[in-house]
Write an enzyme that holds these catalytic residues in place. Structure first.
Site, mmCIF file in Angstrom:
data_model
loop_
_atom_site.group_PDB
_atom_site.id
_atom_site.type_symbol
_atom_site.label_atom_id
_atom_site.label_comp_id
_atom_site.label_asym_id
_atom_site.label_seq_id
_atom_site.Cartn_x
_atom_site.Cartn_y
_atom_site.Cartn_z
ATOM 1 N N ASP A 64 2.212 -1.672 -4.494
ATOM 2 C CA ASP A 64 0.833 -1.207 -4.646
ATOM 3 C C ASP A 64 0.261 -1.827 -5.920
ATOM 4 O O ASP A 64 1.016 -2.275 -6.788
ATOM 5 C CB ASP A 64 0.773 0.334 -4.734
ATOM 6 N N ARG A 86 -20.870 -0.643 5.850
ATOM 7 C CA ARG A 86 -19.714 -1.164 6.584
ATOM 8 C C ARG A 86 -19.385 -2.578 6.131
ATOM 9 O O ARG A 86 -18.228 -2.981 6.074
ATOM 10 C CB ARG A 86 -20.003 -1.157 8.091
ATOM 11 N N ARG A 119 -1.708 9.942 20.416
ATOM 12 C CA ARG A 119 -2.756 10.981 20.420
ATOM 13 C C ARG A 119 -3.079 11.401 21.854
ATOM 14 O O ARG A 119 -3.189 12.587 22.152
ATOM 15 C CB ARG A 119 -4.012 10.445 19.715
ATOM 16 N N HIS A 154 -9.233 -0.867 18.059
ATOM 17 C CA HIS A 154 -9.011 0.438 17.448
ATOM 18 C C HIS A 154 -10.354 0.957 16.966
ATOM 19 O O HIS A 154 -10.825 0.618 15.910
ATOM 20 C CB HIS A 154 -8.050 0.272 16.270
ATOM 21 N N VAL A 176 -2.006 -2.643 9.398
ATOM 22 C CA VAL A 176 -2.447 -1.261 9.619
ATOM 23 C C VAL A 176 -3.851 -1.035 9.052
ATOM 24 O O VAL A 176 -4.621 -0.220 9.552
ATOM 25 C CB VAL A 176 -1.451 -0.263 8.966
ATOM 26 N N GLY A 180 1.269 4.272 3.966
ATOM 27 C CA GLY A 180 2.408 3.481 3.493
ATOM 28 C C GLY A 180 3.552 4.370 3.029
ATOM 29 O O GLY A 180 4.714 4.142 3.376
ATOM 30 N N ASP A 237 -2.898 5.510 19.033
ATOM 31 C CA ASP A 237 -3.892 6.035 19.976
ATOM 32 C C ASP A 237 -3.204 6.605 21.221
ATOM 33 O O ASP A 237 -3.616 7.637 21.755
ATOM 34 C CB ASP A 237 -4.883 4.926 20.352
ATOM 35 N N GLY A 268 0.875 -1.169 0.000
ATOM 36 C CA GLY A 268 0.000 0.000 0.000
ATOM 37 C C GLY A 268 0.910 1.217 0.000
ATOM 38 O O GLY A 268 1.534 1.535 1.018
ATOM 39 N N ALA A 269 1.029 1.857 -1.164
ATOM 40 C CA ALA A 269 1.908 3.030 -1.270
ATOM 41 C C ALA A 269 1.078 4.306 -1.199
ATOM 42 O O ALA A 269 1.377 5.304 -1.841
ATOM 43 C CB ALA A 269 2.703 2.967 -2.569
#
Ligand SMILES: NC(=O)c1ccc[n+]([C@@H]2O[C@H](COP(=O)([O-])OP(=O)(O)OC[C@H]3O[C@@H](n4cnc5c(N)ncnc54)[C@H](O)[C@@H]3O)[C@@H](O)[C@H]2O)c1
Length: 330
Positions: free
Chosen positions: A50, A105, A168, A192, A135, A31, A165, A26-27
């Site tokens: 990717d 969803r 943050r 998460h 991720v 990523g 988290d 995943g670029a």
């Protein structure tokens, strides 16, 4: 003959670099940011993968060209397949799509389940000894998909969420008390999402629990802002979600693994009865080192904290049930 000689040269070139290898699948924003921060660390080579042709190649070349300016010699390679990723020490999975308007969803879950499964299968076929950091969202559910597809021991499939988290939470605590973030340490457990469990009792400023420094209503407000941390940024950016802190959080975990630091970090891992939770990925404090999860730390939680953690785990279990349903409908 000529072909073999080229191969040999390529191999000795890889060996000559002698660096560890990290693949980032995943670029996109997270990523690409993780690759950038890792490149600046200058201790591992990076392969960006990717499905979009040219995207990982373009970002890799751009990051190579930042090398002379930063002074790093990190070799970055972009690819649309997995040959280049062979024998990676760590693989980060950030591939996936974000929820689009009108998408349920379940539709999102179905799409990302398919992406994470196929990516994981391809990764493990060429990097059987890697530690996988997941991720992609919904995080804890995607950890299940990767764990299932990889067939790795649970020590080597780990979700990134708690580090972000907690960062943050640390930011909000430092802002509230006007102190250096360096002196703030914080712990956020659980899944998460909005059921995450900020553990204020264990969150401190230079060792002093924040519960002694702030009134209860302020502590609660900071906890709530943390749980809503991702959504707050999405609301501002409008298109896309946070990536600086997420990308940096990934690299904090890679540091812990490749530098064998035994960092104590909250990560999503597969629990087998710890904290009274069975067969579910959920965020708990672990010791993170060269082999991945080196140890699971079990804290003595209060009844309220324990109930909040179990509630968070049950939200993850609901997603697992939804994935089972989607699979059976397919
Ligand atoms: N765990 C966390 O704390 C956390 C934090 C931030 C973002 N995220 C999640 O991380 C993911 C990535 O976020 P982003 O902002 O970088 O998104 P992005 O859209 O910028 O990047 C995702 C990339 O994945 C690629 N991709 C899609 N299918 C693929 C496949 N089959 N193989 C390879 N690549 C594929 C896309 O082309 C895209 O470039 C999202 O699921 C997001 O929700 C998680």
């Amino acid at each position: 003959m000529h072909h073999d000689a080229t191969k040999c040269e390529e191999r000795s070139d890889t060996m000559a670099s002698g660096r560890r290898k990290v693949t980032v699948v995943g670029a996109g924003m997270v990523g690409g940011t993780a690759a950038q921060i890792l490149a600046q660390k200058d201790y591992a080579d990076v392969v960006l993968v990717d499905i979009v042709e040219g995207l990982p190649q373009g970002k890799s070349l751009d990051l190579m060209q930042a090398g002379p300016l930063f002074g790093y010699d990190t070799k970055l390679t972009g690819a649309n397949s997995y040959d280049e990723t062979a024998d990676s020490d760590v693989v980060v999975i950030t591939s996936g799509i974000a929820r689009k308007p009108g998408m349920s969803r379940d539709d999102l879950l179905k799409t990302n389940m398919g992406i994470v499964r196929s990516v994981t299968e391809q990764i493990v076929s060429v990097s059987p000894n890697a530690v996988i950091i997941v991720v992609s969202n919904p995080l804890d559910a995607m950890c299940h998909v990767a764990f299932d597809a990889a067939g790795f021991p649970r020590e080597r499939v780990i979700g990134m969420a708690g580090v972000l988290d907690s960062a943050r939470f640390r930011t909000f605590i430092a802002m509230e008390l006007d102190v250096s973030v360096q002196d703030v340490s914080a712990f956020v457990l659980g899944g998460h999402g909005d059921t995450m469990v900020p553990l204020s009792r264990y969150s401190t400023v230079a060792g002093i629990p924040i519960t002694e420094l702030l009134p209860a209503d302020r502590v609660k407000a900071l906890e709530e802002r943390t749980a809503n941390g991702g959504a707050e940024i999405i609301g501002m950016l409008k298109t896309g979600s946070a990536y600086h802190a997420p990308g940096t959080s990934v690299v904090e975990m890679i540091d812990a693994i490749l530098l064998d630091k035994n960092r104590v970090l909250p990560c999503s891992i597969y629990l087998k009865g710890e904290y009274g939770i069975e067969d579910t990925f959920v965020g708990v404090p672990i010791k993170l080192g060269a082999d991945g999860v080196e140890q699971i730390l079990t804290l003595n939680l209060t009844d309220a904290e324990s109930a909040a953690l179990k509630k968070s785990a049950s939200a993850v279990q609901d997603l697992i049930a939804a994935m089972e349903r989607i699979k059976s409908e397919a």
